[in-house]
Structure formats: structure tokens, C-alpha cells
Design a protein around this motif. Sequence first.
Motif, PDB file in Angstrom:
ATOM      1  N   THR A 225       5.574   9.868 -12.377  1.00 13.37           N
ATOM      2  CA  THR A 225       5.280  10.251 -11.000  1.00 13.37           C
ATOM      3  C   THR A 225       4.019   9.504 -10.593  1.00 13.37           C
ATOM      4  N   ILE A 226       3.963   9.065  -9.333  1.00 14.83           N
ATOM      5  CA  ILE A 226       2.773   8.352  -8.862  1.00 14.83           C
ATOM      6  C   ILE A 226       1.551   9.277  -8.971  1.00 14.83           C
ATOM      7  N   GLU A 227       0.533   8.800  -9.656  1.00 14.15           N
ATOM      8  CA  GLU A 227      -0.674   9.611  -9.854  1.00 14.15           C
ATOM      9  C   GLU A 227      -1.876   9.030  -9.111  1.00 14.15           C
ATOM     10  N   HIS A 228      -1.742   7.770  -8.676  1.00 15.22           N
ATOM     11  CA  HIS A 228      -2.924   7.086  -8.153  1.00 15.22           C
ATOM     12  C   HIS A 228      -2.475   6.024  -7.126  1.00 15.22           C
ATOM     13  N   PRO A 229      -3.138   5.940  -5.994  1.00 18.40           N
ATOM     14  CA  PRO A 229      -2.749   4.925  -5.000  1.00 18.40           C
ATOM     15  C   PRO A 229      -2.780   3.514  -5.571  1.00 18.40           C
ATOM     16  N   ASN A 230      -3.737   3.229  -6.449  1.00 15.80           N
ATOM     17  CA  ASN A 230      -3.799   1.872  -7.007  1.00 15.80           C
ATOM     18  C   ASN A 230      -2.665   1.621  -8.002  1.00 15.80           C
TER      19      ASN A 230
ATOM     20  N   PHE B  34       0.839  -1.205   0.000  1.00 14.80           N
ATOM     21  CA  PHE B  34       0.000   0.000   0.000  1.00 14.80           C
ATOM     22  C   PHE B  34       0.877   1.259   0.000  1.00 14.80           C
ATOM     23  N   PRO B  35       0.401   2.304  -0.647  1.00 15.58           N
ATOM     24  CA  PRO B  35       1.102   3.593  -0.506  1.00 15.58           C
ATOM     25  C   PRO B  35       0.893   4.140   0.906  1.00 15.58           C
ATOM     26  N   LEU B  36       1.653   5.159   1.251  1.00 17.95           N
ATOM     27  CA  LEU B  36       1.636   5.651   2.627  1.00 17.95           C
ATOM     28  C   LEU B  36       0.243   6.077   3.092  1.00 17.95           C
ATOM     29  N   CYS B  37      -0.530   6.687   2.189  1.00 12.68           N
ATOM     30  CA  CYS B  37      -1.882   7.135   2.586  1.00 12.68           C
ATOM     31  C   CYS B  37      -2.721   5.947   3.041  1.00 12.68           C
ATOM     32  N   MET B  38      -2.644   4.853   2.299  1.00 18.19           N
ATOM     33  CA  MET B  38      -3.468   3.690   2.616  1.00 18.19           C
ATOM     34  C   MET B  38      -2.851   2.867   3.764  1.00 18.19           C
TER      35      MET B  38
ATOM     36  N   GLY C 173      -6.704  11.504   3.591  1.00 19.07           N
ATOM     37  CA  GLY C 173      -5.864  12.451   2.854  1.00 19.07           C
ATOM     38  C   GLY C 173      -4.504  11.848   2.552  1.00 19.07           C
ATOM     39  N   CYS C 174      -3.608  12.707   2.109  1.00 12.63           N
ATOM     40  CA  CYS C 174      -2.265  12.269   1.717  1.00 12.63           C
ATOM     41  C   CYS C 174      -1.272  12.669   2.821  1.00 12.63           C
ATOM     42  N   PRO C 175      -0.589  11.710   3.445  1.00 17.39           N
ATOM     43  CA  PRO C 175       0.349  12.051   4.527  1.00 17.39           C
ATOM     44  C   PRO C 175       1.428  13.035   4.083  1.00 17.39           C
ATOM     45  N   PHE C 176       1.827  12.972   2.814  1.00 15.93           N
ATOM     46  CA  PHE C 176       2.880  13.890   2.359  1.00 15.93           C
ATOM     47  C   PHE C 176       2.394  15.336   2.409  1.00 15.93           C
ATOM     48  N   ARG C 177       1.079  15.494   2.351  1.00 15.95           N
ATOM     49  CA  ARG C 177       0.541  16.844   2.468  1.00 15.95           C
ATOM     50  C   ARG C 177       0.104  17.157   3.899  1.00 15.95           C
TER      51      ARG C 177
ATOM     52  N   ASN D 190      -8.025   9.305  -7.133  1.00 17.00           N
ATOM     53  CA  ASN D 190      -6.626   9.478  -7.546  1.00 17.00           C
ATOM     54  C   ASN D 190      -5.922  10.429  -6.575  1.00 17.00           C
ATOM     55  N   CYS D 191      -4.625  10.579  -6.753  1.00 20.35           N
ATOM     56  CA  CYS D 191      -3.840  11.381  -5.796  1.00 20.35           C
ATOM     57  C   CYS D 191      -4.323  12.821  -5.744  1.00 20.35           C
ATOM     58  N   MET D 192      -4.634  13.392  -6.906  1.00 21.95           N
ATOM     59  CA  MET D 192      -5.055  14.792  -6.922  1.00 21.95           C
ATOM     60  C   MET D 192      -6.307  14.996  -6.081  1.00 21.95           C
ATOM     61  N   SER D 193      -7.253  14.055  -6.203  1.00 18.84           N
ATOM     62  CA  SER D 193      -8.487  14.187  -5.406  1.00 18.84           C
ATOM     63  C   SER D 193      -8.164  14.042  -3.923  1.00 18.84           C
ATOM     64  N   ILE D 194      -7.335  13.072  -3.607  1.00 18.43           N
ATOM     65  CA  ILE D 194      -7.022  12.843  -2.188  1.00 18.43           C
ATOM     66  C   ILE D 194      -6.269  14.046  -1.613  1.00 18.43           C
ATOM     67  N   ILE D 195      -5.376  14.593  -2.436  1.00 13.19           N
ATOM     68  CA  ILE D 195      -4.553  15.703  -1.951  1.00 13.19           C
ATOM     69  C   ILE D 195      -5.371  16.992  -1.820  1.00 13.19           C
ATOM     70  N   SER D 196      -6.229  17.250  -2.815  1.00  9.13           N
ATOM     71  CA  SER D 196      -6.860  18.569  -2.786  1.00  9.13           C
ATOM     72  C   SER D 196      -8.351  18.595  -2.474  1.00  9.13           C
TER      73      SER D 196
ATOM     74  N   HIS E 189       5.476  19.338  -3.551  1.00 11.84           N
ATOM     75  CA  HIS E 189       5.545  18.287  -4.580  1.00 11.84           C
ATOM     76  C   HIS E 189       5.192  16.946  -3.923  1.00 11.84           C
ATOM     77  N   TYR E 190       3.942  16.820  -3.518  1.00 14.08           N
ATOM     78  CA  TYR E 190       3.550  15.659  -2.702  1.00 14.08           C
ATOM     79  C   TYR E 190       3.673  14.338  -3.458  1.00 14.08           C
ATOM     80  N   GLN E 191       3.222  14.323  -4.697  1.00 16.49           N
ATOM     81  CA  GLN E 191       3.269  13.064  -5.445  1.00 16.49           C
ATOM     82  C   GLN E 191       4.711  12.676  -5.789  1.00 16.49           C
ATOM     83  N   ILE E 192       5.532  13.685  -5.980  1.00 18.01           N
ATOM     84  CA  ILE E 192       6.939  13.384  -6.281  1.00 18.01           C
ATOM     85  C   ILE E 192       7.614  12.837  -5.012  1.00 18.01           C
ATOM     86  N   ALA E 193       7.221  13.403  -3.860  1.00 24.09           N
ATOM     87  CA  ALA E 193       7.736  12.874  -2.585  1.00 24.09           C
ATOM     88  C   ALA E 193       7.319  11.415  -2.436  1.00 24.09           C
ATOM     89  N   CYS E 194       6.083  11.125  -2.827  1.00 24.78           N
ATOM     90  CA  CYS E 194       5.566   9.749  -2.722  1.00 24.78           C
ATOM     91  C   CYS E 194       6.342   8.828  -3.671  1.00 24.78           C
ATOM     92  N   THR E 195       6.637   9.325  -4.854  1.00 29.04           N
ATOM     93  CA  THR E 195       7.392   8.532  -5.830  1.00 29.04           C
ATOM     94  C   THR E 195       8.800   8.251  -5.297  1.00 29.04           C
TER      95      THR E 195
HETATM   96  S1  SF4 Z   1       0.811  10.814  -3.349  1.00 31.60           S
HETATM   97 FE1  SF4 Z   1      -1.012   9.637  -3.807  1.00 31.60          FE
HETATM   98  S2  SF4 Z   1      -0.469   7.509  -3.428  1.00 31.60           S
HETATM   99 FE2  SF4 Z   1       1.087   8.754  -2.488  1.00 31.60          FE
HETATM  100  S3  SF4 Z   1       0.453   8.935  -0.375  1.00 31.60           S
HETATM  101 FE3  SF4 Z   1      -0.338  10.732  -1.437  1.00 31.60          FE
HETATM  102  S4  SF4 Z   1      -2.364  10.178  -2.136  1.00 31.60           S
HETATM  103 FE4  SF4 Z   1      -1.348   8.301  -1.547  1.00 31.60          FE
END
Ligand code: SF4
Length: 478
Positions: free
Chosen positions: A448-453, A287-291, A384-388, A367-373, A421-427
Motif C-alpha cells: 500500500t502506498i505509504e509515502h508520496p515520494n 506526483f500523487p494526488l496530494c502533490m 493534506g490528503c485529497p482522499f481524506r 509520509n502519508c500518515m503524517s499528511i493524513i492525520s 482507507h485513504y492510502q488504499i484508495a490512493c494505491t
Molecule cells: S495517500 Fe499519501 S500519497 Fe496518496 S494522496 Fe494521500 S498523502 Fe498523498
Amino acid sequence: MFSSTDTNNKRALASSNIRGDRYEVKRHQKYPHALNFYSVPPTEEITIDEFEGFAFDRLQVLKALEGAILRNKSEEDIKDIDKKLSLPLHSDDAAKAYPLEEERRKDHISHFILRLAYSRTVDLRNWFLKYECALFKLRFIRENKEERLAFLNNENIRWKNLSQAERELMREKFTKEESNACSITYDDELFEIDFEKVPDLVAKRAVYIKEGKAYVPTTEQISLVMYEFRQRLAKALELASKSFITLRNERIMPMLDEIIKYDGRTQTTNNYSLIDNPNADNLAEHFPLCMQHLYQNLCEKHHLKHFARIQFNLFLKGIGLTVEEALAFWRKSFSEIDEAKFLKDYAYNIRHNYGLEGKRQDYKPLNCMSIISSYRPNSGEIHGCPFREFSQSNLSAKLVQMGVRDEEHIKEILNLTEGEHYQIACTKYFEITRGLSDKNNDNVIIGTIEHPNEYLNASVSNEKNRMKMNNKDKMVNK
Ligand code: SF4
């Protein structure tokens, strides 16, 4: 959308004269070179599908470049980024293997669509300028010397080239101190150019400077070319922003809005899952960090609040869990809640996410954009997204808990989140935790990671590849 012109053909003709008979065949080509300064807009008709497809494919490349650069990827890592994604651009010597005209047409048209879409604000213009320059630079470096020269001649880009006699004269003219102050020798081929055109070379003392002129060795030609490219594109973007204000095309405007709105991140697909017989508990390590964060909380507290449940349930749906499997998972996880309450308060929402209740809408995994914003958590909520959402100290602690021990790595991730740059941090986190951050690793992920799945799928396939390699090694060692 576009009407035709013969300007390109004229340019092609001019270039063929410069390069002699060997290139005679290019006279009738619309795109005689892979490289393009995009001085002439396309004027042909294109379909709506092409318009959208071309724009999103280019955006994907620019986004991938942004991610790769921010993750400190080397030139070697990114040199074929456009070819690996959907914007290949091959040199003439690959003419037998690839449809060069088609590739160049797509490159040309997609540039102009994004140029228009990204011309509307200073920030968008700056972003586009930065990553178009990066894309052009890698293509220029990748191109062979002969083609580069032919292209520059075609664009009428010539710098005064100092003859041997002039170089000798310079040797006398420059004082010893001046010569020692920079790193070139009089034996180098030198161009003369106004010094303000090469600030980066001046800063790194790679040129001679005298009376407002810089003397640049051919090895630094790329700086001169990039100066030209940047200047031209910056001006063109200013012009495009003016036309954008007056643009009232009812068909094009919504598409341009869509490009900016989704930023190339949401070419959605229904096929999220690449996993056979998915089981949430068995897949948790992928799982990605959010999940991960939601899953860990669920395991500890046997409960998640409303938005966290939606985020996680849709993710499970994306993994491929059926509604019955999802209900069973949640029932087991909410172990401190009795059956009647579970059915009354929770089962409905789970079935709702699967389109079996209420409006019967088949909701897609976020997707990440929805979760982030779009779904920012309030106090007491953990979705939400832990990186944010995490503070720097909490994120740092979480990273350590998840196995990121190198301080440099932690610093890099924190810097990326600080720069939003949350998604880049996740990547970056993905690369580090999967052992892919080594610059010499062939396996570097370029996007760059765009989606948790998408993260989960990438993690599972990475694991499979690793196991395959291990098995191979074992066979060899037997
Ligand atoms: S960037 Fe996307 S996949 Fe990564 S933790 Fe944030 S929401 Fe989850």
C-alpha cells in the motif's frame, strides 16, 4: 526475552511418528512444518534489532494483505505476498534453496510480538485476527496436500471421516429434498462436524445438515481449518490482552507502542529519491494526488499557504532537489511576488526545511500518515490528503479530471475513502491510472502506498518498465 522449552521438539517428534520414516529427519527440527497454529510461544533470547525487524516485516505483510484484499485482488495475486515482502515461508520441498528453520523462526517470533502489541484493544485484536487469518489461509492453500495433512495430524486436528458404508447409510437417511438442497454428492469423502463450526459452508449450502451435525466434503476442508485457527487465535488474543495489562517491561513497552503508533508505515529512509537530475515540472505527471493538487494550485495561483508549502517543499526535497534548485523553483512559481518579499517571507522557510536555518533540523519529507492525520487543513487551506479531505463529489470530479473515467473505478475509490482507507484508495488510484488494475497483470503492486515520494518513485519506474517493454515489442516486430 524468551526462555527455552522442548515442547516444540515433542510436537515435532509426535508428527514424525504420524508421517512415518520418510520424515525421520524432522524429529530434531524445532519447526517441522511451515504452517503454524502458534500454540506455543517462543522462549529464546532475541536481540532488540531482531525484535523490531521481525515485527515491522510481519506488519508490512499484514498491511499489504489488507490493502490487496480491500482492492479486490484475487487469491492468485496475493498467494506469494509474504515471500515477495520480507517474511518468506517455504515448504519442505524447498529445503535446499532456502533456510527453512530461519524463516520459520522469524515467522513464529514475529507473530507473537504482534499478537502482544495488537492485543490491547478490541479494534486492534479484530484487525490482527482478520489479517493473520488471511495470511494463514493463503499459506495453507499454497502448501502441498501431504504437508497439510501432516501438519493437521501434528496439531491433533482430526474430524470424523465417514466410511463408504456410513455414506451409503446417509443416502438412505436423507430425503431427496435435503439432498437437493446442497451441492455435494454421496460419492464425496465426507467429514462429520458440529454445524455451528462451519457457518460459511452452511450459508452457501455446501454441506448436509442433520441433527446438529454438518457433513462436509474434503474439498471444503479449508473452512474447517480456518475455524480452528480463528478460534484459537481469538482466545489467545484475549489471554494476551490480560497479560498486556500487567506488562511493565521498560524495554519492551516502548517498542510495542512504536509498532502500534507507526503501524508499520514509517520505517523511514533518507534515500527517498531514485531519480537522476530531478526536475519538479518534468516529473509532475508522476506526483500523487496530494502533490498534484498543490502543484496545480501553485501553477494557477502562483502561491501556496504555509502548510501546503511545507508539504510540497519537503516532497521536492525528497525527490532530490537541492536547496538552490528548490529556491529557484519557488521563485519561478511565486511569479507575482517581488524579489524582496520572496526573500523576506518565503526563502527563509524553504531553507529552514533543508536544515539551513533556525534549529538546523534536517526535516524529512512527510509520509502519508503524517499528511493524513497530523496536518489537517482548516478552511481555505488546501494541503493534506485529497482522499481524506475532499468531499465525495469533489473527489469524484477530481478523479474524472485526472483521467479515471470508469464509474466502477470511481465507486471503488469512493467506497475506500468512506471506509477511511485513504492510502488504499490512493494505491487503487495509482493502479487504475497506470493501467495496473487488470487482475491478470503481473505487475500488480502488492503493498500500500505509504509515502508520496514512494508513489512518485513507483510511478517513474513503472513508466520506465513500460517503455522498455514497448521497445522490446518494437524490436520483435521489426
Ligand atoms: S495517500 Fe499519501 S500519497 Fe496518496 S494522496 Fe494521500 S498523502 Fe498523498
